[in-house]
Design a protein around this motif. Sequence first.
Motif, PDB file in Angstrom:
ATOM      1  N   ARG A   1      -8.591   2.617  -4.949  1.00 24.05           N
ATOM      2  CA  ARG A   1      -9.330   1.785  -3.992  1.00 24.05           C
ATOM      3  C   ARG A   1      -9.340   0.315  -4.436  1.00 24.05           C
ATOM      4  O   ARG A   1      -9.070  -0.588  -3.645  1.00 24.05           O
ATOM      5  CB  ARG A   1     -10.770   2.305  -3.866  1.00 24.05           C
ATOM      6  CG  ARG A   1     -11.579   1.513  -2.843  1.00 24.05           C
ATOM      7  CD  ARG A   1     -13.067   1.721  -3.004  1.00 24.05           C
ATOM      8  NE  ARG A   1     -13.504   1.401  -4.364  1.00 24.05           N
ATOM      9  CZ  ARG A   1     -14.693   1.705  -4.845  1.00 24.05           C
ATOM     10  NH1 ARG A   1     -15.567   2.356  -4.107  1.00 24.05           N
ATOM     11  NH2 ARG A   1     -15.028   1.383  -6.092  1.00 24.05           N
ATOM     12  N   ASP A   2      -9.610   0.105  -5.730  1.00 25.32           N
ATOM     13  CA  ASP A   2      -9.690  -1.277  -6.212  1.00 25.32           C
ATOM     14  C   ASP A   2      -8.319  -1.959  -6.147  1.00 25.32           C
ATOM     15  O   ASP A   2      -8.232  -3.152  -5.852  1.00 25.32           O
ATOM     16  CB  ASP A   2     -10.256  -1.322  -7.640  1.00 25.32           C
ATOM     17  CG  ASP A   2     -11.707  -0.822  -7.662  1.00 25.32           C
ATOM     18  OD1 ASP A   2     -12.305  -0.710  -6.565  1.00 25.32           O
ATOM     19  OD2 ASP A   2     -12.223  -0.515  -8.747  1.00 25.32           O
TER      20      ASP A   2
ATOM     21  N   THR B   1      -9.284  -0.103   3.042  1.00 29.15           N
ATOM     22  CA  THR B   1      -9.733   1.027   2.207  1.00 29.15           C
ATOM     23  C   THR B   1     -10.726   1.914   2.969  1.00 29.15           C
ATOM     24  O   THR B   1     -11.232   2.875   2.419  1.00 29.15           O
ATOM     25  CB  THR B   1     -10.427   0.515   0.917  1.00 29.15           C
ATOM     26  OG1 THR B   1     -11.534  -0.310   1.298  1.00 29.15           O
ATOM     27  CG2 THR B   1      -9.470  -0.271   0.032  1.00 29.15           C
ATOM     28  N   THR B   2     -11.039   1.541   4.210  1.00 31.27           N
ATOM     29  CA  THR B   2     -12.029   2.301   4.986  1.00 31.27           C
ATOM     30  C   THR B   2     -11.509   2.558   6.410  1.00 31.27           C
ATOM     31  O   THR B   2     -10.586   1.871   6.866  1.00 31.27           O
ATOM     32  CB  THR B   2     -13.350   1.512   5.128  1.00 31.27           C
ATOM     33  OG1 THR B   2     -13.053   0.305   5.847  1.00 31.27           O
ATOM     34  CG2 THR B   2     -13.967   1.166   3.792  1.00 31.27           C
TER      35      THR B   2
ATOM     36  N   VAL C   1      -5.038   4.440   2.323  1.00 32.39           N
ATOM     37  CA  VAL C   1      -6.360   5.082   2.456  1.00 32.39           C
ATOM     38  C   VAL C   1      -6.231   6.578   2.120  1.00 32.39           C
ATOM     39  O   VAL C   1      -7.089   7.156   1.428  1.00 32.39           O
ATOM     40  CB  VAL C   1      -6.942   4.861   3.872  1.00 32.39           C
ATOM     41  CG1 VAL C   1      -8.197   5.695   4.082  1.00 32.39           C
ATOM     42  CG2 VAL C   1      -7.239   3.383   4.097  1.00 32.39           C
TER      43      VAL C   1
ATOM     44  N   THR D   1     -15.808   8.973  -0.968  1.00 29.71           N
ATOM     45  CA  THR D   1     -14.870   7.880  -1.286  1.00 29.71           C
ATOM     46  C   THR D   1     -15.167   6.621  -0.451  1.00 29.71           C
ATOM     47  O   THR D   1     -14.411   5.647  -0.529  1.00 29.71           O
ATOM     48  CB  THR D   1     -13.419   8.337  -1.009  1.00 29.71           C
ATOM     49  OG1 THR D   1     -13.369   8.872   0.316  1.00 29.71           O
ATOM     50  CG2 THR D   1     -12.957   9.384  -1.988  1.00 29.71           C
TER      51      THR D   1
ATOM     52  N   ILE E   1      -6.454   7.111  -1.591  1.00 33.51           N
ATOM     53  CA  ILE E   1      -7.820   7.117  -2.162  1.00 33.51           C
ATOM     54  C   ILE E   1      -8.389   8.532  -2.040  1.00 33.51           C
ATOM     55  O   ILE E   1      -8.906   9.121  -2.996  1.00 33.51           O
ATOM     56  CB  ILE E   1      -8.770   6.156  -1.386  1.00 33.51           C
ATOM     57  CG1 ILE E   1      -8.242   4.724  -1.396  1.00 33.51           C
ATOM     58  CG2 ILE E   1     -10.194   6.246  -1.930  1.00 33.51           C
ATOM     59  CD1 ILE E   1      -9.081   3.752  -0.540  1.00 33.51           C
TER      60      ILE E   1
ATOM     61  N   ALA F   1       0.836  -1.215   0.000  1.00 37.03           N
ATOM     62  CA  ALA F   1       0.000   0.000   0.000  1.00 37.03           C
ATOM     63  C   ALA F   1       0.865   1.257   0.000  1.00 37.03           C
ATOM     64  O   ALA F   1       0.521   2.268  -0.636  1.00 37.03           O
ATOM     65  CB  ALA F   1      -0.939  -0.019   1.204  1.00 37.03           C
TER      66      ALA F   1
ATOM     67  N   VAL G   1     -14.712   6.127   2.560  1.00 39.01           N
ATOM     68  CA  VAL G   1     -13.710   5.824   3.603  1.00 39.01           C
ATOM     69  C   VAL G   1     -14.417   5.810   4.961  1.00 39.01           C
ATOM     70  O   VAL G   1     -14.060   5.035   5.851  1.00 39.01           O
ATOM     71  CB  VAL G   1     -12.543   6.844   3.554  1.00 39.01           C
ATOM     72  CG1 VAL G   1     -11.671   6.764   4.797  1.00 39.01           C
ATOM     73  CG2 VAL G   1     -11.693   6.587   2.305  1.00 39.01           C
TER      74      VAL G   1
ATOM     75  N   LEU H   1      -5.999  -1.320  -3.955  1.00 40.91           N
ATOM     76  CA  LEU H   1      -5.762  -1.649  -2.536  1.00 40.91           C
ATOM     77  C   LEU H   1      -6.566  -2.887  -2.141  1.00 40.91           C
ATOM     78  O   LEU H   1      -6.078  -3.762  -1.414  1.00 40.91           O
ATOM     79  CB  LEU H   1      -6.114  -0.459  -1.642  1.00 40.91           C
ATOM     80  CG  LEU H   1      -5.169   0.750  -1.760  1.00 40.91           C
ATOM     81  CD1 LEU H   1      -5.745   1.952  -1.021  1.00 40.91           C
ATOM     82  CD2 LEU H   1      -3.779   0.418  -1.223  1.00 40.91           C
ATOM     83  N   LYS H   2      -7.807  -2.940  -2.648  1.00 42.20           N
ATOM     84  CA  LYS H   2      -8.641  -4.127  -2.333  1.00 42.20           C
ATOM     85  C   LYS H   2      -7.980  -5.385  -2.870  1.00 42.20           C
ATOM     86  O   LYS H   2      -7.978  -6.425  -2.212  1.00 42.20           O
ATOM     87  CB  LYS H   2     -10.033  -3.967  -2.952  1.00 42.20           C
ATOM     88  CG  LYS H   2     -10.923  -3.050  -2.116  1.00 42.20           C
ATOM     89  CD  LYS H   2     -12.364  -3.135  -2.552  1.00 42.20           C
ATOM     90  CE  LYS H   2     -13.246  -2.401  -1.550  1.00 42.20           C
ATOM     91  NZ  LYS H   2     -14.559  -2.086  -2.063  1.00 42.20           N
TER      92      LYS H   2
END
Length: 347
Positions: A287-288, A297-298, A270, A344, A273, A167, A346, A290-291
């Motif tokens: 975000r995607d 992501t939150t 994060v 976003t 994002i 990340a 988050v 990181l997923k």
Amino acid sequence: MDSKKIQMPREVHIGPDVLEQTGSICKDLRIDGDILVVSGKNTLKIGGKKAIDSLEKENYSVDSVQITEATKQSIEKVDRKLDNISLIIGVGGGKVIDVAKMASTNRDIYFISAPTAASHDGIVSPLASIKDPQGSYSLKAQSPIGVIADTNIIRNAPFKLLVSGCADIVSNYTAVKDWKLAKRLQNENYSESAAALSLMTAKLMITSADAIKPRLEESARLVVKSLFSSGMAISIAGTSRPASGSEHKFSHALDKIAPQPALHGEQCGVGSILMMCLQGGDWEFIRDALKKIKAPTTSKELKIKPEYIIKALTMAHTIRKERYTILGDRGLSKSAAENLAIKTEVI
Ligand SMILES: NC(=O)C1=CN([C@@H]2O[C@H](COP(=O)(O)OP(=O)(O)OC[C@H]3O[C@@H](n4cnc5c(N)ncnc54)[C@H](O)[C@@H]3O)[C@@H](O)[C@H]2O)C=CC1
Ligand SMILES: O=C(CO)COP(=O)(O)O
Ligand SMILES: [Zn+2]
């Protein structure tokens, strides 16, 4: 034109159990004299002892010291051990490496970086992130003369440390955008090659996301190599600009105010994002990505309450004021920060 100095390590050793070769690596590097091993309480057991045993087998006289935080006090603690020392080896996470790096720079002593986790891109960089209650500082330091990355130790470290390193690299996208903005608005020095290397590393990381798996030597090796290449971008630039922008300011702000901050790279991800959205870029892509690497992501996944996310967003511009970013000089208002975090997803 001004002259420029780029420091690179002389030897890089990546592989299973390379820490057990620390003594012979030091011999090859022609290190003469006593050695200090800096680590943390756990990382002494995990890696520091292996380095010490190997050094003693090669008849080096070795002392050791443990630190917990990347602060001026920790650097002073190391400094008190440095009379008659020829080399410092930092065996641990990012904080240990930064403290060892800075202490070695202050005394003009050689430094070897031995990461026990692939959690940050400071492994080879010529900078140290040092914190105090007022903030976080990116201090000029020397690059390591050598790197010893033991992939057996790194693959067995908690998986979230590896993910955090990934990340930290993904966040290069927003860092480079901020750097370009500072070039346009403030005529700040900008290096095309450093920016290109930083972005290429982030792209490759995302392309290889499926190969990042727990406990696999290949995954540990892949992430170490990516962190190395991101660190090289920092070395070429002579500043952490290619890998640290507004998303890092957000993470440094969280470190300051959150009761229990998450890992550095997790917070930067994060932050990336959020800042990509502010920069008008494709924040869903960040975000995607990181997923895909299973990074948070939150705020919930960071285990940090939304109120701290908002507070960090509104104060991020006050961190490293000299570093111009999308946050500008006035930063975000509370309502703008809330809108951004909600948009976003988050918070
Ligand atoms: N100088 C530079 O260019 C850069 C510096 N940094 C700095 O690095 C720090 C972040 O590094 P991190 O490694 O995330 O934090 P950290 O040094 O706090 O390590 C995180 C945790 O992982 C543990 N750990 C390390 N290796 C382990 C292993 N093999 N098994 C079990 N636990 C292990 C540590 O003991 C610590 O509790 C921040 O202070 C950040 O500002 C980050 C990027 C670049
Ligand atoms: O974390 C970094 C790059 O990933 C650099 O750290 P700073 O934000 O402390 O310069
Ligand atoms: Zn970082």
